[in-house]
Structure formats: C-alpha cells, structure tokens
Design a protein around this motif. Structure first.
Motif, PDB file in Angstrom:
ATOM      1  N   LYS A 226       0.810  -1.212   0.000  1.00 51.72           N
ATOM      2  CA  LYS A 226       0.000   0.000   0.000  1.00 51.72           C
ATOM      3  C   LYS A 226       0.851   1.273   0.000  1.00 51.72           C
ATOM      4  N   ILE A 227       1.979   1.269   0.678  1.00 51.42           N
ATOM      5  CA  ILE A 227       2.800   2.476   0.788  1.00 51.42           C
ATOM      6  C   ILE A 227       3.355   2.904  -0.576  1.00 51.42           C
ATOM      7  N   PRO A 228       3.950   2.008  -1.386  1.00 50.83           N
ATOM      8  CA  PRO A 228       4.404   2.439  -2.712  1.00 50.83           C
ATOM      9  C   PRO A 228       3.259   2.913  -3.610  1.00 50.83           C
ATOM     10  N   GLU A 229       2.102   2.285  -3.463  1.00 46.40           N
ATOM     11  CA  GLU A 229       0.934   2.705  -4.246  1.00 46.40           C
ATOM     12  C   GLU A 229       0.524   4.127  -3.874  1.00 46.40           C
ATOM     13  N   LEU A 230       0.524   4.447  -2.588  1.00 45.02           N
ATOM     14  CA  LEU A 230       0.188   5.798  -2.141  1.00 45.02           C
ATOM     15  C   LEU A 230       1.198   6.818  -2.650  1.00 45.02           C
ATOM     16  N   MET A 231       2.492   6.463  -2.607  1.00 46.40           N
ATOM     17  CA  MET A 231       3.521   7.380  -3.090  1.00 46.40           C
ATOM     18  C   MET A 231       3.400   7.588  -4.599  1.00 46.40           C
ATOM     19  N   GLY A 232       3.071   6.546  -5.341  1.00 43.41           N
ATOM     20  CA  GLY A 232       2.876   6.677  -6.788  1.00 43.41           C
ATOM     21  C   GLY A 232       1.695   7.574  -7.113  1.00 43.41           C
ATOM     22  N   ASP A 233       0.598   7.424  -6.374  1.00 46.67           N
ATOM     23  CA  ASP A 233      -0.567   8.279  -6.577  1.00 46.67           C
ATOM     24  C   ASP A 233      -0.247   9.730  -6.250  1.00 46.67           C
ATOM     25  N   MET A 234       0.550   9.938  -5.200  1.00 51.67           N
ATOM     26  CA  MET A 234       0.923  11.302  -4.834  1.00 51.67           C
ATOM     27  C   MET A 234       1.809  11.914  -5.915  1.00 51.67           C
ATOM     28  N   ALA A 235       2.733  11.143  -6.478  1.00 56.96           N
ATOM     29  CA  ALA A 235       3.599  11.646  -7.544  1.00 56.96           C
ATOM     30  C   ALA A 235       2.778  12.009  -8.787  1.00 56.96           C
ATOM     31  N   LYS A 236       1.781  11.187  -9.130  1.00 55.86           N
ATOM     32  CA  LYS A 236       0.917  11.495 -10.274  1.00 55.86           C
ATOM     33  C   LYS A 236       0.136  12.785 -10.032  1.00 55.86           C
ATOM     34  N   GLY A 237      -0.331  12.965  -8.804  1.00 53.40           N
ATOM     35  CA  GLY A 237      -1.061  14.181  -8.476  1.00 53.40           C
ATOM     36  C   GLY A 237      -0.193  15.420  -8.579  1.00 53.40           C
ATOM     37  N   ILE A 238       1.051  15.329  -8.127  1.00 53.16           N
ATOM     38  CA  ILE A 238       1.966  16.473  -8.208  1.00 53.16           C
ATOM     39  C   ILE A 238       2.271  16.795  -9.665  1.00 53.16           C
TER      40      ILE A 238
END
Length: 78
Positions: free
Chosen positions: A24-36
């Motif tokens: 879950k943690i890498p998935e959250l970081m990937g989603d945050m990077a896409k949002g940025i």
C-alpha cells in the motif's frame, strides 16, 4: 528524553507497516507523484504566453436612446 532512539523508530515503522501493508505504501507514493505531476502540468497550461483568450460573445454595447427589450418589459435607455 527529548530524542528518539532507534527502538522508537523501529516500533513506529512496524506499526506503519501493519496498518498500511507492504504494497500500500508504494501505491500511495505513486498516486501522490501522479497528483503532483498533474498539478504542475495544470499550472504551466494556465501560464502559456501566446495564448489568446476569446472575448465573451454575450457582451453587447448599447447606444444612448436605444431600446432594450427584456422578456417582461421594454426599457428606453437615455
């Protein structure tokens, strides 16, 4: 008392891994990077210098003495 030891940080890490899981943690970081990236792209799209924005086509200029027709009455402007 004011500083945390390595054991404190290990306990926090274990709790975080138990709550979110390993995947879950890498998935959250990937989603945050896409949002940025999306935010930055949106900001650069707004500031493109050569872009001409169209004039509002609904704007009408009235001359003095012209009759303005509205749905419920006629009004003469002076």
């Amino acid at each position: 008392m004011g500083s945390f030891s390595i054991w404190h940080w290990l306990i926090v890490l274990v709790v975080v891994l138990l709550l979110f899981g390993r995947g879950k943690i890498p998935e959250l970081m990937g989603d945050m990077a896409k949002g940025i990236k999306s935010f930055k792209k949106g900001m650069t799209d707004d500031d493109t210098p050569g872009e001409v924005r169209p004039v509002d086509p609904r704007t009408v200029e009235h001359r003095p003495g012209e009759t303005v027709v509205t749905p419920d009455r006629n009004v003469t402007k002076s």
